[in-house]
Design an enzyme around this catalytic site. Structure first.
Site: not given
Ligand code: CTP
Length: 403
Positions: A212-213
């Site tokens: 993810g980020n």
């Protein structure tokens, strides 16, 4: 018993002057003492006897009448509130310049009462940079601008510039008198459909893990709220938001880039504006394991094989419908200003979007914070906007450019 307040209704020379009768009447019925100051142009649209009968007071227009009673300042000094409806482009320009070449101009200059104006003009005049600058000046001075509405104008044309309904103007004016007025944002996105992606995608590795980020979705959600408040019909494609979903808009929840792509493609054909604020993973694991990845199977080093995700923004730009405005975001860690600009210019050309909002991100910047600082480039790479502050104020300034 409530004491009567003195309301001065200024009427200027636009066709909407005939509706001012209802405004005068509403104040009278409310128990206020109403004095009408009409420009000579207004009296070509509506008769003095009508206004005198409804207001129950003489109607003044001429600067050189009633000089003995110093009328040019007396009316303004007596006012608890001044409402100018309709306010033509010409009157707005005169007010912005502080001109006093008629009784209304003198009355307003000589008064310390709150001033409410209800603009009425054709869309081209309302959008003219001169009018835009004049209205901005007046707002900065504390003048309350009610409307204009969007709808049928005098001729066959339809657009922004129609005087707000008398009931709305009177309600706003009474709220100003009572000190309860809360300004409604300009309804300059009424009738527009805006599709916004927000948040950050998560690319599943196995049933319990993802790549993810750090995007929280705050900037995209602020854009959705601001567009809703400005009258747009908003669809938000929300990827793993860390903030509450806004009310009053349609939300489609997605997880991965592939899901986000599908949701955007499905909603894009009917959108007037598309804003890709989501942080999209460029790659996803080639295989998603059925079961949890176990250390005893992978050993000391784990090599993940990733494949490229579709470039959603580039595809939307390529398949845009006529007139559709497409806005991308660029999250960059580049510290040098001129190299940041070069990266933005290269990206706007590569993506084929109409505008690119460039923001610097880092360990403590951009993502997940409450404030932001952006540069906005047009498709030729020209800087059309620079804004910083809360994510809501940045959202408003991005929408100003889009409008
Ligand atoms: N974007 C997209 N699809 C992707 C990657 C990005 O639609 N697969 C969109 C983002 O939502 C954003 C814009 O493209 O509006 C730019 O995203 P960014 O991550 O800054 O650029 P990339 O194209 O990923 O290029 P790079 O990471 O190499 O800078």
């Amino acid at each position: 018993m409530k004491t009567a307040r003195t309301v001065v209704v200024g009427i200027t020379g636009g066709i909407a002057a005939y509706k001012a009768v209802n405004i005068v009447r509403a104040f009278v019925l409310n128990g206020d003492s109403v004095h009408v100051v009409a420009t000579t142009a207004a009296l070509r649209f509506i008769g003095k006897p009508t206004l005198e009968a409804i207001s129950r007071h003489p109607v003044h227009s001429e600067l050189y009448e009633g000089v003995a009673e110093v009328r040019h300042v007396a009316i303004g000094q007596s006012a608890d509130l001044i409402v100018v409806a309709p306010a033509t482009a010409n009157t707005i320009a005169k007010l912005a310049a502080g001109l006093a070449d008629d009784l209304l101009g003198n009355t307003i200059l000589a008064s310390t009462a709150p001033l409410v104006i209800a603009p009425a003009m054709h869309t081209e005049m309302w959008n003219n940079p001169a009018t835009v600058a004049n209205v901005k000046t007046l707002r900065e001075r504390g003048v309350i601008v009610v409307g204009p509405g969007v709808g049928r104008l005098t001729g066959q044309d339809v657009g922004a510039g129609r005087m707000e309904e008398p009931g709305t103007i009177v309600a706003a004016a009474l709220a100003v008198l009572d000190g309860t007025y809360v300004e409604k944002p300009a309804q300059d996105l009424t009738g527009r459909r805006i599709l916004i992606s927000a948040g950050g995608t998560r690319e599943p590795l196995d049933p319990v893990r993802f790549l993810g980020n750090r995007s929280s979705g705050k900037q995209g959600v602020a854009l959705a709220e601001a567009a809703r408040d400005r009258g747009a019909t908003v669809t938000l494609v929300a990827a793993n938001l860390e903030v509450a979903e806004p009310s009053g808009i349609s939300v489609s929840r997605v997880g991965s880039a592939v899901e986000l792509n599908e949701a955007m493609q499905a909603a894009a054909p009917t959108a007037d504006v598309i804003i890709m604020a989501a942080a999209v993973a460029d790659y996803r694991p080639q295989t998603v394991r059925e079961g949890k990845i176990k250390k005893q199977d992978t050993g000391d080093t784990l090599i993940l094989e990733l494949i490229k995700n579709p470039d959603i923004l580039a595809a939307l730009a390529l398949g845009r419908t006529p007139g559709q405005v497409i806005v991308g975001f660029a999250a960059e860690t580049e510290a040098d200003d001129s190299r940041l600009l070069d990266l933005g210019r290269e990206k706007v050309a590569r993506k084929g979007c109409d505008y690119l909002v460039v923001n610097r991100v880092g360990w403590t910047q951009g993502f997940a914070t409450d404030s932001n600082a952006i540069l906005m480039l047009d498709r030729l790479g020209v800087i059309v906007n620079e804004a910083s502050g809360s994510k809501m104020s940045v959202a408003q300034s991005i929408l100003d450019v889009i409008v």
